[in-house]
Design a protein around this motif. Structure first.
Motif, mmCIF file in Angstrom:
data_model
loop_
_atom_site.group_PDB
_atom_site.id
_atom_site.type_symbol
_atom_site.label_atom_id
_atom_site.label_comp_id
_atom_site.label_asym_id
_atom_site.label_seq_id
_atom_site.Cartn_x
_atom_site.Cartn_y
_atom_site.Cartn_z
ATOM 1 N N ILE A 43 -29.044 -10.811 -26.777
ATOM 2 C CA ILE A 43 -27.511 -11.411 -27.542
ATOM 3 C C ILE A 43 -26.475 -10.743 -27.927
ATOM 4 O O ILE A 43 -25.514 -10.512 -28.072
ATOM 5 N N ASN A 44 -27.007 -9.328 -27.846
ATOM 6 C CA ASN A 44 -25.972 -8.253 -27.694
ATOM 7 C C ASN A 44 -24.396 -8.229 -26.606
ATOM 8 O O ASN A 44 -23.625 -8.274 -26.240
ATOM 9 N N GLU A 45 -25.161 -9.427 -25.260
ATOM 10 C CA GLU A 45 -23.726 -10.103 -24.348
ATOM 11 C C GLU A 45 -23.188 -11.106 -24.870
ATOM 12 O O GLU A 45 -22.705 -11.313 -24.712
ATOM 13 N N ILE A 46 -24.088 -12.012 -25.499
ATOM 14 C CA ILE A 46 -23.449 -13.127 -26.307
ATOM 15 C C ILE A 46 -22.634 -13.031 -27.263
ATOM 16 O O ILE A 46 -21.174 -12.790 -27.432
ATOM 17 N N ILE A 47 -23.219 -11.749 -28.218
ATOM 18 C CA ILE A 47 -21.712 -11.506 -29.473
ATOM 19 C C ILE A 47 -20.483 -10.818 -28.443
ATOM 20 O O ILE A 47 -19.532 -10.489 -28.994
ATOM 21 N N ILE A 111 -39.917 -25.921 -31.067
ATOM 22 C CA ILE A 111 -39.637 -26.905 -32.215
ATOM 23 C C ILE A 111 -38.692 -26.571 -33.097
ATOM 24 O O ILE A 111 -37.959 -25.176 -33.039
ATOM 25 N N GLN A 112 -37.515 -27.677 -33.648
ATOM 26 C CA GLN A 112 -36.902 -27.617 -34.145
ATOM 27 C C GLN A 112 -37.199 -26.887 -35.903
ATOM 28 O O GLN A 112 -35.471 -26.056 -35.716
ATOM 29 N N GLU A 113 -38.529 -27.231 -36.120
ATOM 30 C CA GLU A 113 -38.320 -25.728 -37.753
ATOM 31 C C GLU A 113 -38.318 -24.292 -36.636
ATOM 32 O O GLU A 113 -36.831 -23.856 -38.468
ATOM 33 N N ASN A 114 -39.080 -23.458 -36.244
ATOM 34 C CA ASN A 114 -39.028 -22.275 -35.276
ATOM 35 C C ASN A 114 -37.474 -21.856 -35.196
ATOM 36 O O ASN A 114 -36.733 -21.251 -35.625
ATOM 37 N N LEU A 115 -36.481 -23.700 -34.362
ATOM 38 C CA LEU A 115 -34.918 -22.912 -33.652
ATOM 39 C C LEU A 115 -34.474 -22.958 -35.139
ATOM 40 O O LEU A 115 -33.847 -21.943 -34.991
ATOM 41 N N THR A 116 -34.526 -23.133 -36.397
ATOM 42 C CA THR A 116 -33.322 -23.481 -36.922
ATOM 43 C C THR A 116 -34.109 -21.831 -37.819
ATOM 44 O O THR A 116 -32.703 -21.635 -38.118
ATOM 45 N N GLN A 117 -34.669 -21.589 -37.828
ATOM 46 C CA GLN A 117 -35.292 -19.758 -38.710
ATOM 47 C C GLN A 117 -35.048 -19.586 -37.692
ATOM 48 O O GLN A 117 -34.032 -17.700 -38.021
ATOM 49 N N GLN A 118 -35.040 -19.247 -36.373
ATOM 50 C CA GLN A 118 -34.725 -17.934 -35.226
ATOM 51 C C GLN A 118 -32.504 -18.204 -35.480
ATOM 52 O O GLN A 118 -32.043 -17.041 -35.134
ATOM 53 N N ILE A 119 -31.854 -18.847 -35.938
ATOM 54 C CA ILE A 119 -30.764 -19.148 -35.124
ATOM 55 C C ILE A 119 -30.122 -18.296 -36.803
ATOM 56 O O ILE A 119 -28.946 -16.848 -36.625
ATOM 57 N N GLY A 120 -30.400 -19.088 -38.284
ATOM 58 C CA GLY A 120 -30.453 -17.897 -39.154
ATOM 59 C C GLY A 120 -30.763 -16.401 -39.375
ATOM 60 O O GLY A 120 -30.092 -16.060 -39.675
ATOM 61 N N GLU A 121 -32.464 -16.131 -38.941
ATOM 62 C CA GLU A 121 -32.360 -14.709 -38.989
ATOM 63 C C GLU A 121 -31.273 -13.820 -37.408
ATOM 64 O O GLU A 121 -30.711 -12.394 -38.174
ATOM 65 N N CYS A 122 -30.637 -14.712 -37.191
ATOM 66 C CA CYS A 122 -30.482 -13.818 -36.004
ATOM 67 C C CYS A 122 -28.548 -13.742 -36.802
ATOM 68 O O CYS A 122 -28.529 -11.804 -36.404
ATOM 69 N N ILE A 123 -27.756 -14.868 -36.712
ATOM 70 C CA ILE A 123 -26.843 -14.792 -37.783
ATOM 71 C C ILE A 123 -26.791 -13.389 -38.702
ATOM 72 O O ILE A 123 -26.047 -13.344 -39.375
ATOM 73 N N ALA A 124 -28.288 -13.338 -39.402
ATOM 74 C CA ALA A 124 -28.216 -12.480 -40.501
ATOM 75 C C ALA A 124 -28.075 -11.200 -39.735
ATOM 76 O O ALA A 124 -27.405 -9.860 -40.281
ATOM 77 N N GLU A 125 -28.643 -11.378 -38.997
ATOM 78 C CA GLU A 125 -29.389 -9.830 -38.636
ATOM 79 C C GLU A 125 -27.708 -8.674 -37.674
ATOM 80 O O GLU A 125 -27.306 -8.103 -38.072
ATOM 81 N N VAL A 126 -26.877 -9.880 -37.014
ATOM 82 C CA VAL A 126 -25.436 -9.538 -36.205
ATOM 83 C C VAL A 126 -25.054 -9.242 -38.101
ATOM 84 O O VAL A 126 -24.307 -8.571 -37.082
ATOM 85 N N THR A 127 -24.772 -9.948 -38.465
ATOM 86 C CA THR A 127 -23.342 -9.601 -39.557
ATOM 87 C C THR A 127 -23.709 -9.314 -40.465
ATOM 88 O O THR A 127 -22.818 -9.000 -41.545
#
Length: 183
Positions: A43-47, A111-127
């Motif tokens: 994630i640090n390389e992506i950001i 699975i889509q349910e986890n994918l959705t959660q992971q994206i949300g938590e990552c955006i929250a953590e980064v921003t």
């Protein structure tokens, strides 16, 4: 991985040495490496430092992000679009980083349910946003090509964090905006 694909081809009764299949184990292995490259991404390389000070505290939405992932149960693709919003709290993230975050998590067995959660938590953590919302709409080939064989069904998942979860007005604004047609 190539040897395993060769064994799979043999196990289904095909000849991996026939002309059309000669390089298939190689190509399938490279394809799988690409489709699951999210495991190797950081994630640090992506950001890459693209989080900027901002006084904006209004909703930021990136919608209709094309995405595909691989169902962890059947190793078949699911394909769709993600809509991501956040409410800044002194910082905003570079526009291209949100689709890159979606891809990082989508390019894993998932699975889509986890994918959705992971994206949300990552955006929250980064921003450090005061709220994050993610909606994913996708068609699953595991439900289309096998099993129930329903061609027109799709799955919608959502994750609402912070103010999107707590404030129905904020959540409604987000959902109304992602329904609107683009430019």
């Amino acid at each position: 991985m190539e040897e395993n694909y060769r064994a799979i081809i043999e196990a289904i009764g095909e000849n991996p040495d026939r002309e059309g299949l000669l390089r298939t184990p190689y190509r399938a292995a490279r394809a799988m490496e690409f489709l699951t490259q999210g495991y190797e991404q950081d994630i640090n390389e992506i950001i890459n430092g693209a989080v900027f000070e901002s006084s904006n505290d209004e909703m930021v939405i990136v919608k209709d992000i094309e995405m595909y992932s691989m169902c962890e149960h059947h190793l078949l693709p699911f394909i769709g679009k993600a809509h991501v919003a956040y409410l800044p709290s002194g910082k905003v993230i570079g526009l291209s980083k949100i689709p890159r975050i979606v891809d990082m998590f989508a390019r894993r067995l998932q699975i889509q349910e986890n994918l959705t959660q992971q994206i949300g938590e990552c955006i929250a953590e980064v921003t450090h946003a005061v709220g994050v919302a993610v909606v994913i709409e996708a068609k699953h080939l595991c439900a289309m090509m096998r099993g129930v064989e329903k061609q027109n069904s799709s799955m919608i998942t959502s994750v609402m964090l912070g103010r999107f979860r707590e404030d129905p007005t904020t959540r409604k604004e987000f959902l109304d905006l992602i329904r609107q047609r683009g430019c």
